[in-house]
Scaffold this motif. Structure first.
Motif, PDB file in Angstrom:
ATOM      1  N   GLU A 206       0.774  -1.412   0.177  1.00 32.04           N
ATOM      2  CA  GLU A 206      -0.099   0.249  -0.008  1.00 32.04           C
ATOM      3  C   GLU A 206       1.046   1.057  -0.178  1.00 32.04           C
ATOM      4  OE1 GLU A 206      -2.864   0.169  -0.097  1.00 32.04           O
ATOM      5  OE2 GLU A 206      -3.757  -1.865   0.052  1.00 32.04           O
ATOM      6  N   ALA A 207       1.816   1.480   1.112  1.00 25.95           N
ATOM      7  CA  ALA A 207       3.088   2.342   0.891  1.00 25.95           C
ATOM      8  C   ALA A 207       3.417   2.809  -0.650  1.00 25.95           C
ATOM      9  CB  ALA A 207       3.994   2.126   2.176  1.00 25.95           C
ATOM     10  N   HIS A 208       4.224   1.578  -1.157  1.00 27.79           N
ATOM     11  CA  HIS A 208       4.384   1.875  -2.479  1.00 27.79           C
ATOM     12  C   HIS A 208       3.873   1.472  -3.576  1.00 27.79           C
ATOM     13  CE1 HIS A 208       8.133  -0.429  -0.980  1.00 27.79           C
ATOM     14  NE2 HIS A 208       8.187   0.091  -0.927  1.00 27.79           N
ATOM     15  N   ALA A 209       2.360   2.141  -3.156  1.00 32.78           N
ATOM     16  CA  ALA A 209       1.450   2.283  -4.678  1.00 32.78           C
ATOM     17  C   ALA A 209       1.111   3.139  -4.379  1.00 32.78           C
ATOM     18  CB  ALA A 209       0.269   1.492  -4.334  1.00 32.78           C
ATOM     19  N   ARG A 210       1.366   4.008  -3.932  1.00 30.17           N
ATOM     20  CA  ARG A 210       1.053   5.266  -3.172  1.00 30.17           C
ATOM     21  C   ARG A 210       2.675   6.546  -3.184  1.00 30.17           C
ATOM     22  NH1 ARG A 210      -2.021   2.791  -0.358  1.00 30.17           N
ATOM     23  NH2 ARG A 210      -4.360   3.820   0.422  1.00 30.17           N
ATOM     24  N   GLY A 211       4.113   5.589  -3.362  1.00 28.66           N
ATOM     25  CA  GLY A 211       5.476   6.609  -3.556  1.00 28.66           C
ATOM     26  C   GLY A 211       5.697   6.327  -2.718  1.00 28.66           C
ATOM     27  N   ILE A 212       5.959   5.773  -0.867  1.00 32.22           N
ATOM     28  CA  ILE A 212       5.927   6.007   0.365  1.00 32.22           C
ATOM     29  C   ILE A 212       6.752   4.566   0.242  1.00 32.22           C
ATOM     30  CG2 ILE A 212       5.316   6.806   2.277  1.00 32.22           C
ATOM     31  CD1 ILE A 212       2.611   7.122   1.864  1.00 32.22           C
ATOM     32  N   CYS A 213       8.644   5.402   0.828  1.00 33.51           N
ATOM     33  CA  CYS A 213       9.463   4.596   1.132  1.00 33.51           C
ATOM     34  C   CYS A 213       8.681   3.801   2.334  1.00 33.51           C
ATOM     35  CB  CYS A 213      10.561   5.390   1.285  1.00 33.51           C
ATOM     36  SG  CYS A 213      11.979   4.131   1.892  1.00 33.51           S
ATOM     37  N   ILE A 214       8.884   2.455   3.343  1.00 40.74           N
ATOM     38  CA  ILE A 214       8.508   2.542   3.977  1.00 40.74           C
ATOM     39  C   ILE A 214       9.304   0.981   4.802  1.00 40.74           C
ATOM     40  CG2 ILE A 214       7.026   0.557   3.294  1.00 40.74           C
ATOM     41  CD1 ILE A 214       4.965   0.460   5.257  1.00 40.74           C
ATOM     42  N   GLY A 215       9.423   1.733   6.084  1.00 33.66           N
ATOM     43  CA  GLY A 215      10.308   0.779   7.232  1.00 33.66           C
ATOM     44  C   GLY A 215      10.058  -0.106   8.056  1.00 33.66           C
ATOM     45  N   PHE A 216      10.361  -0.931   8.530  1.00 32.72           N
ATOM     46  CA  PHE A 216      10.073  -1.543   9.987  1.00 32.72           C
ATOM     47  C   PHE A 216      10.804  -1.801  11.066  1.00 32.72           C
ATOM     48  CE2 PHE A 216       7.158  -2.908   6.794  1.00 32.72           C
ATOM     49  CZ  PHE A 216       5.793  -2.539   7.384  1.00 32.72           C
ATOM     50  N   ASP A 217      10.663  -1.572  11.353  1.00 30.90           N
ATOM     51  CA  ASP A 217      11.796  -1.819  13.967  1.00 30.90           C
ATOM     52  C   ASP A 217      10.618  -3.087  13.526  1.00 30.90           C
ATOM     53  OD1 ASP A 217      12.304  -2.042  15.966  1.00 30.90           O
ATOM     54  OD2 ASP A 217      11.686  -0.271  17.077  1.00 30.90           O
ATOM     55  N   ALA A 218      11.878  -4.363  13.833  1.00 34.49           N
ATOM     56  CA  ALA A 218      11.577  -6.087  14.266  1.00 34.49           C
ATOM     57  C   ALA A 218      12.309  -6.080  15.225  1.00 34.49           C
ATOM     58  CB  ALA A 218      12.161  -6.214  13.152  1.00 34.49           C
ATOM     59  N   CYS A 219      12.473  -4.444  16.086  1.00 38.52           N
ATOM     60  CA  CYS A 219      13.049  -5.643  17.787  1.00 38.52           C
ATOM     61  C   CYS A 219      11.435  -6.772  17.950  1.00 38.52           C
ATOM     62  CB  CYS A 219      13.279  -4.609  18.551  1.00 38.52           C
ATOM     63  SG  CYS A 219      14.154  -3.072  17.934  1.00 38.52           S
ATOM     64  N   HIS A 220      11.277  -6.665  18.473  1.00 37.34           N
ATOM     65  CA  HIS A 220       9.941  -6.948  19.049  1.00 37.34           C
ATOM     66  C   HIS A 220       9.242  -8.779  18.463  1.00 37.34           C
ATOM     67  CE1 HIS A 220       9.899  -4.084  21.642  1.00 37.34           C
ATOM     68  NE2 HIS A 220       9.969  -4.538  22.481  1.00 37.34           N
ATOM     69  N   SER A 221      10.297  -8.649  16.408  1.00 36.57           N
ATOM     70  CA  SER A 221       9.728 -10.014  16.666  1.00 36.57           C
ATOM     71  C   SER A 221      10.746 -11.011  15.825  1.00 36.57           C
ATOM     72  CB  SER A 221       9.074  -9.473  14.723  1.00 36.57           C
ATOM     73  OG  SER A 221       9.364  -8.878  14.142  1.00 36.57           O
ATOM     74  N   ILE A 222      12.211  -9.976  15.591  1.00 36.93           N
ATOM     75  CA  ILE A 222      12.701 -10.945  14.835  1.00 36.93           C
ATOM     76  C   ILE A 222      13.910 -11.912  15.893  1.00 36.93           C
ATOM     77  CG2 ILE A 222      15.226  -9.452  15.749  1.00 36.93           C
ATOM     78  CD1 ILE A 222      16.232 -10.303  13.394  1.00 36.93           C
ATOM     79  N   GLY A 223      13.740 -13.498  15.548  1.00 39.58           N
ATOM     80  CA  GLY A 223      13.698 -14.243  15.863  1.00 39.58           C
ATOM     81  C   GLY A 223      12.593 -15.443  16.394  1.00 39.58           C
ATOM     82  N   ALA A 224      11.830 -14.263  16.792  1.00 38.47           N
ATOM     83  CA  ALA A 224      10.596 -15.505  17.072  1.00 38.47           C
ATOM     84  C   ALA A 224       9.622 -16.128  16.189  1.00 38.47           C
ATOM     85  CB  ALA A 224       9.665 -14.112  18.206  1.00 38.47           C
ATOM     86  N   ILE A 225       9.890 -14.851  14.432  1.00 34.34           N
ATOM     87  CA  ILE A 225       8.400 -14.659  13.726  1.00 34.34           C
ATOM     88  C   ILE A 225       9.558 -14.461  12.671  1.00 34.34           C
ATOM     89  CG2 ILE A 225       6.274 -13.190  12.494  1.00 34.34           C
ATOM     90  CD1 ILE A 225       6.236 -11.794  15.490  1.00 34.34           C
ATOM     91  N   PRO A 226       9.182 -15.678  11.303  1.00 35.75           N
ATOM     92  CA  PRO A 226      10.153 -15.260  10.061  1.00 35.75           C
ATOM     93  C   PRO A 226       9.397 -14.015   8.867  1.00 35.75           C
ATOM     94  CG  PRO A 226       8.447 -17.363   9.782  1.00 35.75           C
ATOM     95  CD  PRO A 226       8.024 -16.991  11.127  1.00 35.75           C
TER      96      PRO A 226
END
Length: 428
Positions: free
Chosen positions: A202-222
């Protein structure tokens, strides 16, 4: 796990443990006698491999001196890249899209300084009101550095219930004024897992750069950041990844951005073979390595080596399935034994919307947490009323989950929490 008999029975918990393919990994960690550790989503336990790797890197310093930069089992000059390669499968990235360097906050600053390019109407950053404070502080700083007012240029998506953020509300906030989006993969209080793939599209469809903070998922969720075309991501390595307190953090940058100049350039942003040319014009490395700034913190990187070896052995998909079984079992126990005692579950029930911890709510949460600690259960408290409990795939048993719920029941039934004060500890 559907009836009281099958769930609320210690013998069944022991049977689950007997059939658990992860049970051998408990011996890999330093578990304290008489303590049930439910805080691995905040700080993972120390592994024996981590200890060995620290000694190994210390020995390389002793044995090689400065030659250790290019000599030994883990040459220091390339160690951040090596660990990035080892970490890449956990987030579904190519090996050169990941670098283990910096801290969570310094990597946020790096990513935002690189990708936040206000122009015309697009001058604002989109975040959410439930995200971790350090993300907000960094975003406010970066907005100020661009000469804007954070009160006006930092848009925070509202939660409808104070627990969850609806993807529909995030998408509705993706207006033509948004230049950059930074969101958590998992909300640190409620444990809600956002639909990363959908939000990125959805972000890319609107031309927006998007990033994520994965502190609370990496190592628990693929995750599958490359496949989903996520622009960038940052995370810490001391929670589910068991890298130790103050562990060096991680940064993912999609390969489509390789070759651009990092917003915060430094000594290690250079191509490796050009770095010691000592030129004052930066020859930018064409990998995620370009976004590291300074010399790798070698001794702080050491514990991550053994941890990532275990993740490679076990497989992140298998880890996720074990994590879901543990949290589902805990939720079933809570629903059957604690709901009439003022407890409620604040995390989503659906597996595909839930992270690695259980968000347990109670009006007396802060005092209950203190009572838990005195009884040998280590949780953490998040205001205003949340007890976070994280059974970890590698080292938490089903029996420990059962015992934790038993202890919670005893604390509240007997009003044992009443002897504790309401003041918060410095670190909670």
């Amino acid at each position: 796990m559907g009836t009281r008999e099958s769930v609320y029975n210690k013998e069944h918990a022991k049977q689950y443990d007997a059939n658990d393919s992860f049970r051998s990994y408990r011996d890999e960690f330093y578990l304290q006698s008489g303590v049930i550790y439910m805080d691995g989503n905040s700080l993972g336990l120390m592994s024996k491999r981590a200890e060995e790797n620290v000694h190994e890197l210390m020995e390389s310093w002793k044995a090689y001196g400065i030659k250790g930069w290019t000599t030994g089992k883990y040459p220091w000059f390339f160690i951040s890249e090596k660990l990035g390669e080892m970490c890449a499968p956990l987030i579904g990235a190519e090996k050169n899209e990941v670098i283990i360097a910096g801290s969570t906050t310094s990597n946020i600053h790096q990513a935002v300084a690189t990708f936040y390019k206000p122009e015309g109407r697009r001058t604002k950053i989109l975040a959410d009101e439930l995200t971790f404070p350090s993300d907000i502080y960094a975003l406010q700083s970066q907005i100020k550095l661009k000469g804007y007012n954070p009160d006006e240029h930092l848009v925070r998506v509202k939660s409808r219930d104070g627990k969850l953020i609806l993807e529909e509300d995030i998408i509705a906030a993706m207006t033509d004024e948004i230049a950059l989006i930074l969101l958590p993969t998992v909300l640190y209080r409620s444990g809600q897992l956002l639909d990363i793939k959908r939000l990125t599209a959805e972000a890319h469809a609107r031309g927006i750069c998007i990033g994520f903070d994965a502190c609370h998922s990496i190592g628990a969720i693929p995750h599958y950041f490359s496949e989903w075309n996520v622009d960038f991501a940052i995370w810490c390595n001391y929670k589910y990844l068991n890298g130790g307190p103050g562990s060096v953090a991680g940064l993912y940058v999609n390969k489509k951005h390789f070759g651009i100049h990092p917003g915060l350039a430094g000594w290690y942003s250079s191509k490796k073979d050009k770095q010691f040319d000592m030129a004052h014009s930066l020859d930018v490395e064409e990998s995620a390595g370009a976004f590291q700034m300074g010399t790798p913190h070698v001794l702080s990187l050491a514990p991550i080596i053994g941890s990532l070896e275990m993740f490679a052995e076990a497989g992140i998909e298998n880890i996720r399935q074990k994590s879901l079984k543990l949290t589902r079992y805990m939720m079933d126990l809570i629903e059957q034994e604690l709901t009439e005692l003022g407890f409620s579950i604040g995390n989503p029930n659906e597996d595909d919307r839930r992270g690695g911890h259980v968000c347990l709510e109670h009006d007396e949460a802060i005092r209950i947490c203190k009572a838990l600690v005195d009884k040998g259960v280590i949780p953490d408290f998040r205001p205003p009323n949340i007890i976070r409990l994280a059974p970890i795939a590698f080292y938490t048993s089903f029996e420990e989950v059962w015992e934790t719920v038993e202890i919670l029941k005893e604390i509240v039934t007997e009003k044992q929490y009443e002897k504790y004060g309401m003041e918060r500890n410095v670190v909670s």
